[in-house]
Design an enzyme around this catalytic site. Sequence first.
Site, short mmCIF file in Angstrom:
data_model
loop_
_atom_site.label_atom_id
_atom_site.label_comp_id
_atom_site.label_asym_id
_atom_site.label_seq_id
_atom_site.Cartn_x
_atom_site.Cartn_y
_atom_site.Cartn_z
N CYS A 72 -11.17 -2.13 2.18
CA CYS A 72 -9.94 -2.47 1.44
C CYS A 72 -8.96 -1.31 1.56
CB CYS A 72 -10.26 -2.77 -0.01
SG CYS A 72 -8.76 -3.18 -0.96
N ASN A 161 -13.94 -5.73 7.57
CA ASN A 161 -13.87 -7.06 6.96
C ASN A 161 -13.12 -7.99 7.92
OD1 ASN A 161 -11.38 -5.81 6.68
ND2 ASN A 161 -11.00 -6.56 4.61
N HIS A 163 -10.65 -10.76 9.68
CA HIS A 163 -9.25 -11.19 9.59
C HIS A 163 -8.93 -12.18 10.71
CE1 HIS A 163 -8.08 -8.09 6.61
NE2 HIS A 163 -9.02 -7.38 7.20
N GLU A 212 -6.03 -13.67 0.92
CA GLU A 212 -7.20 -12.80 0.99
C GLU A 212 -8.49 -13.52 0.61
OE1 GLU A 212 -7.55 -8.89 -0.39
OE2 GLU A 212 -5.39 -8.46 -0.30
N CYS A 221 -1.99 -6.34 1.84
CA CYS A 221 -3.39 -6.22 2.28
C CYS A 221 -3.41 -5.15 3.36
CB CYS A 221 -3.89 -7.56 2.82
SG CYS A 221 -5.58 -7.51 3.44
N GLY A 222 -4.01 -4.00 3.05
CA GLY A 222 -3.98 -2.88 3.99
C GLY A 222 -4.78 -3.14 5.25
N GLY A 224 -5.53 -6.00 6.32
CA GLY A 224 -4.84 -7.10 7.01
C GLY A 224 -3.66 -6.61 7.83
N1 API Z 1 -10.22 -9.53 0.19
C1 API Z 1 -10.67 -8.59 1.22
C2 API Z 1 -10.90 -7.19 0.60
C3 API Z 1 -9.60 -6.55 0.13
C4 API Z 1 -8.72 -6.21 1.30
C5 API Z 1 -7.28 -5.86 0.96
N2 API Z 1 -6.94 -5.85 -0.43
C6 API Z 1 -6.88 -4.56 1.62
O1 API Z 1 -5.99 -3.85 1.10
O2 API Z 1 -7.43 -4.26 2.72
C7 API Z 1 -11.98 -9.08 1.84
O3 API Z 1 -12.75 -9.80 1.17
O4 API Z 1 -12.24 -8.70 2.99
#
Ligand code: API
Length: 279
Positions: A72, A161, A163, A212, A221-222, A224
């Site tokens: 995140c 994570n 994307h 998200e 979303c960083g 993202g």
């Molecule tokens: N919901 C995302 C985690 C938070 C990512 C986002 N808030 C960021 O700033 O990268 C997931 O389940 O992979």
Amino acid sequence: MKFTKMHGLGNDFIIVYQNHTPNLEEFSRLAVQMCHRHTGIGADGLVVVYPSENADAAMRIFNADGSLTEQCGNAMRCVAKYCYERLSALKDEFTLETKVGLQTVWVDGSLGKAEKIRVDMGEPVLEPSRIPVVATGRRVINQPVEAGGAQFYFTGVSMGNPHAVIEVDDASRFPVEKWGPILETHRLFPNKSNVEFVTFHSPSEVTMRVWERGVGQTMACGSGACATLVAGVLLGKLARRAVIHLLGGDLEIEWSEADNRVYMSGPAAFVYDGVWLPA
Ligand SMILES: N[C@H](CCC[C@H](N)C(=O)O)C(=O)O
């Protein structure tokens, strides 16, 4: 339980610091309760920060639905600011232990306040099986996906994570709430996916809106934004350094040719300190 409310470009988090390794099941349940916008504190996620033998601090991040995530970016900036201003203002570089390994953060501060934070978000993962995405081939670039009677084309990138980056005509007006949840849970994504809807303006500028995984539409979303930069380079639409325009503001992202790592720069902010009174 004491907590600190923070946000990164409107992507908001509850930060809890404790001096021992957390019980993940307990924090998953707490995340659902504390993140609730009406009966709880209200946030996109819950972050627990605790001591690490291998780094300046360890952190685990839970989405509002209680799911534990690997990465995140916005929370990383918030924890960097927290460490700099609450734990040790003597340092401006911290190593944070996350679920996916060690990540370095650099704090650009003055008068003891963190103004801008740069985060090493690691190397992007493009192999379908490791994103994961159900696909053949070495990479997932502009793969078609049928959802809700419509067809989209996505590029798959993991920053730890998953994307799915989808180019649309005008991201700032795209109906994210309609298509986000259908795509998040599509069978092509075994672990579900974050879904970014993007419009490229030039090799150095892109607008992104995001649905998200485990949260819903957020203001930023960083990870993202990092996935969007990587997808933009793979699609031939972006240079390796660009500004990502999000609902909550801008992030500067660079995919370094020298070390293949993605670097994210942006702000973080304290909102308030509080005490959580369990039911
Ligand atoms: N919901 C995302 C985690 C938070 C990512 C986002 N808030 C960021 O700033 O990268 C997931 O389940 O992979």
